[in-house]
Design an enzyme around this catalytic site. Sequence first.
Site, PDB file in Angstrom:
ATOM      1  N   GLN A 125      34.272 -61.251  95.446  1.00 44.83           N
ATOM      2  CA  GLN A 125      35.529 -60.915  94.866  1.00 44.83           C
ATOM      3  C   GLN A 125      36.378 -62.367  94.736  1.00 44.83           C
ATOM      4  OE1 GLN A 125      36.634 -59.092  98.795  1.00 44.83           O
ATOM      5  NE2 GLN A 125      38.804 -59.919  98.396  1.00 44.83           N
ATOM      6  N   CYS A 131      39.422 -56.558  97.157  1.00 47.69           N
ATOM      7  CA  CYS A 131      38.355 -55.742  97.853  1.00 47.69           C
ATOM      8  C   CYS A 131      38.515 -54.423  97.723  1.00 47.69           C
ATOM      9  CB  CYS A 131      38.277 -56.302  99.223  1.00 47.69           C
ATOM     10  SG  CYS A 131      40.037 -55.967 100.043  1.00 47.69           S
ATOM     11  N   HIS A 272      40.930 -54.763 105.152  1.00 49.98           N
ATOM     12  CA  HIS A 272      39.696 -55.071 104.156  1.00 49.98           C
ATOM     13  C   HIS A 272      38.895 -54.026 103.842  1.00 49.98           C
ATOM     14  CE1 HIS A 272      37.085 -57.631 102.035  1.00 49.98           C
ATOM     15  NE2 HIS A 272      35.988 -57.408 102.808  1.00 49.98           N
ATOM     16  N   ASN A 292      29.670 -55.950 102.110  1.00 49.33           N
ATOM     17  CA  ASN A 292      30.834 -56.595 101.996  1.00 49.33           C
ATOM     18  C   ASN A 292      31.074 -57.038 100.380  1.00 49.33           C
ATOM     19  OD1 ASN A 292      33.332 -57.889 102.467  1.00 49.33           O
ATOM     20  ND2 ASN A 292      32.464 -59.386 104.089  1.00 49.33           N
TER      21      ASN A 292
END
Length: 363
Positions: A125, A131, A272, A292
Site C-alpha cells: 500500500q 489498508c 490496521h 499484510n
Amino acid sequence: MIRGIALTSLYVASAAKFAEERDLSSYTWEDYKVEFGKHGGDQKTFEANLLSIQEHNANPDKDWHATVNQFTDMSPGEFETYSKGRKRGAIHLGGSRQMYQPSGKALPDQVDWREQGVVTPAKDQGSCGSCWAFSAAETLESHLAIATGEPVMKLSPQQIVSCAPNPDQCGGSGGCDGSTQPLAFNYTETAGITTDASYPYTSRTGTCDTSKITPVAYNSGYVELPVNDGAALMDAVANQGPVSISIAAGGFRFQFYGGGVLKSCNDYVMDHAVQLVGYGTESGQDYWLVRNSWGASWGESGYIRLARYGEGNEPCGEDKNPADGDACAGDTAPRTYCGECGVLSSSSYPTGMTAAIKEAIVV
C-alpha cells in the site's frame, strides 16, 4: 558503529535460529541501502534498530524472529505514523449488511486459501493509509474466484480509495486518510469493481475517475462477524473464504517481524486492516494466517502468523484510542478486543459475488 556490530555478533552467536532467520551479524547500512533501494534515511536510527533486532533474535526462547525490512530506518514514532490509516466505524450506508450465521460444518485442522489459487500475490500500500481498501479488494478477489471457479484476478484498490464514500468519517475521512472494509463492500455492491490494470494504484487518494471503471464483478452485500468470536472467524474462513479483518499493528513486533508465530502482542489499539487467509498449527501452537499489505519483503513473504488459543483462552484488552481504530467522527468510547493484536476485533467479507456480464457488441 564497529563496537555496536561487534556486540551484535555476540548476541547472534548465542541464540538458536529459525530455519529462515537471516544472519545479520555483518549487515551494514550500505547493505541496507542497496537491498531496499534507499537513497536517504537515518543511519543512526537504522543502527539502533539493527541492534534491537539482534538482541531480540539472541533470545533462545523467542517465538518469532525479527529482521530488516523497509522500516528499519524508521524511528518508532515514524513507523507509528506510517502504519496508521486503518480505522473502522459502526456506521453503514444502508447496504445489504448481514450478520454472520454459523455453517454448522466440521472444521478442518488447517486452512490456507493460497493453496486453492484464490489469493493474489502480496501487495504494498505504500505510504497511503489505504489498508482498508487493500483488505477489501483482496477479499473481493478471493470470493470472486471461489464463486466463479475462474482464475483469481487482481482487482483495483485504487478505485475503492478514490471512489468509495465515507460521509460520516468512519475510520477517517476516506481515501488515504482511512475508512472501513464494510463501506468498501457497500460501495462495490452498486458500483462494481474493476481490475487493477484498468484503475492502477497511485498511493494517493486522487479524484474518482469513472472513465477507468469497467466493472468485472459485483457483490450483493456483505457479512459482519460478531466481535471477539474466534469460533465464528474460524468457521467463516474455513467455509466461506478469506476474511477482511483488523488488527493492532504498531510497535517493534510489526515493524521488524520476520517470521514465526507471534505471541504476547499486548496491543489492542486496532489501527490496521489485513486479510485472514487461514489458520493452522505448528509445533503444537495454533495460529491465524494473516496477509499484510506491506509488500512481499515484509514478514513471511508478506504474511504474519498470530498465535491462536481457542474459545475462552484468547487474551483481551482495551482500545483506549478509538480514533485510531473502531470509531466514526465524534465517537470516543473505548472498546474491548480479544485475540493477539486484537485479531478478533472487526471481521467482514462480501457475499453474492458475480462476474459482470459483458454487453454484446453489435457489428
